[in-house]
Design a protein around this motif. Structure first.
Motif, mmCIF file in Angstrom:
data_model
loop_
_atom_site.group_PDB
_atom_site.id
_atom_site.type_symbol
_atom_site.label_atom_id
_atom_site.label_comp_id
_atom_site.label_asym_id
_atom_site.label_seq_id
_atom_site.Cartn_x
_atom_site.Cartn_y
_atom_site.Cartn_z
ATOM 1 N N GLY A 226 38.164 -61.398 86.064
ATOM 2 C CA GLY A 226 38.538 -61.239 84.550
ATOM 3 C C GLY A 226 37.499 -61.221 84.051
ATOM 4 N N LYS A 227 37.007 -61.236 82.911
ATOM 5 C CA LYS A 227 36.094 -61.352 81.897
ATOM 6 C C LYS A 227 36.812 -62.961 81.364
ATOM 7 N N GLU A 228 37.987 -62.747 80.931
ATOM 8 C CA GLU A 228 38.243 -64.327 80.553
ATOM 9 C C GLU A 228 37.653 -65.275 81.015
ATOM 10 N N PHE A 229 37.612 -65.177 82.771
ATOM 11 C CA PHE A 229 36.772 -66.488 83.483
ATOM 12 C C PHE A 229 35.258 -66.295 83.923
ATOM 13 N N THR A 230 35.007 -64.856 84.249
ATOM 14 C CA THR A 230 33.757 -65.772 84.540
ATOM 15 C C THR A 230 33.064 -64.048 83.936
ATOM 16 N N THR A 231 31.614 -63.761 84.217
ATOM 17 C CA THR A 231 30.483 -63.050 83.993
ATOM 18 C C THR A 231 30.191 -62.310 85.531
ATOM 19 N N HIS A 232 29.247 -61.269 85.157
ATOM 20 C CA HIS A 232 28.986 -60.605 86.255
ATOM 21 C C HIS A 232 27.082 -61.120 86.650
#
Length: 329
Positions: A226-232
């Motif tokens: 999820g975007k709240e935890f990481t970035t791609h």
């Protein structure tokens, strides 16, 4: 005497009673416990066809033009008995090459109707069909596969799972999200309520977990993508990622489309939903998220210190007992 003949004679007796005794329809229906709608429907049949009109009409089996013909279904099942690992598309391709034209959808419908729509079911079908007993190696392999679906966690703080879920909407507050974390070894839990699930909220919750870890060192945090935890992006330039590095905590990510990897946190979310939120919203009217969060922390104190947990390690002990007394390997 068949059941249809008994029903026919019963109808005949009713109409004879009606004609011979000249009773009213209301009295007749009351006497024989039938509705007037039933009587008038059969009266039309009796008037048009006489006594034979009271017989049950034998209806022919409706034609099912889209159902797979029996001989083709037999060919599919015979093929599956020899090649149970093949899926519907492969079966359709192989049979077509052998001169038996069949579509993938037809193969799937046959397998679904026969409850053979998974490879595991087809393997079991072949075993039973051939009268072969399940071997010890088969049973051991199934058990081993079940074990591998859980994390190999070795001590408190080794792996902490973290997740979010939507709680609901509070009047005057808006949407409420819950951040949840659980130590996968002891099932010790943390949770907090927020009005969004942004990176800022995830960092605030991670800080809360770090400050309330009871001197246990956290080695790794497992989250989804999820975007709240990481970035791609390969740079991993993300607030949550940077905070983990500051706390010297490894970040692990669940495999895409493998939700059971984060299963402990998913199960905790369900427990909190069923045992706290669903009860709380039926027992009290909340005017603020802080008030709801305060009661949530009270529930977590009970969950961690007094509520018995029957996981494979706790075996009836509350999470705190295992969280504090077990040392890292």
């Amino acid at each position: 005497m068949t059941s249809d003949e008994l029903v026919y004679r019963h109808r005949l007796d009713i109409f004879k009673d009606f004609l011979e005794h000249n009773v009213s329809v209301v009295e007749l229906c009351r006497r024989h416990k039938r509705s007037r709608t039933w009587f008038y429907r059969w009266l039309l049949r009796y008037t048009a066809y006489g006594e034979e009109g009271l017989r049950t009409i034998e209806r022919n089996t409706p034609a099912m033009p889209n159902q797979t013909p029996l001989e083709l279904e037999t060919a599919i099942l015979d093929f599956i008995a020899r090649f149970p690992a093949y899926g519907p598309q492969r079966v359709a391709d192989e049979l077509t090459q052998a001169g038996i034209f069949v579509k993938r959808s037809a193969v799937y419908n046959v397998l679904k109707r026969r409850d053979l729509n998974t490879r595991k079911k087809r393997m079991e079908y072949v075993r039973i069909k051939n009268g072969v007993a399940a071997t010890a190696s088969d049973l051991d392999r199934d058990r081993e596969q079940a074990k591998h679906r859980s994390l190999n966690t070795r001590y408190p703080g080794h792996i902490v799972e973290m997740d979010t879920f939507y709680v609901g909407t509070l009047k005057g507050v808006g949407r409420i999200y819950q951040f949840t974390a659980i130590d996968t070894f002891s099932s010790y839990a943390w949770a907090g309520l927020y009005t969004d699930k942004s990176a800022i909220s995830s960092c605030d919750f991670l800080t809360h977990v770090q400050e309330n870890r009871r001197e246990i060192t956290l080695h790794a945090v497992l989250t989804d993508n999820g975007k709240e935890f990481t970035t791609h992006w390969e740079s991993k330039n993300h607030d949550f990622e940077r905070l983990l590095k500051k706390f010297v905590i490894q970040h692990r990510l669940t495999k895409v489309r493998h939700p059971w990897t984060n299963g402990a946190c998913e199960r905790l979310n369900r427990t909190i939903l069923e045992e706290f939120h669903q009860v709380a919203f039926r027992s009290k009217i909340y005017s603020s998220g802080e008030e709801l969060n305060q009661d949530l922390q009270g529930f977590l104190a009970f969950y961690n210190t007094r509520r018995t947990h029957h996981g494979k390690r706790n075996k009836g002990k509350p999470p705190l007992q295992l969280f504090q007394t077990t040392k890292a390997a």
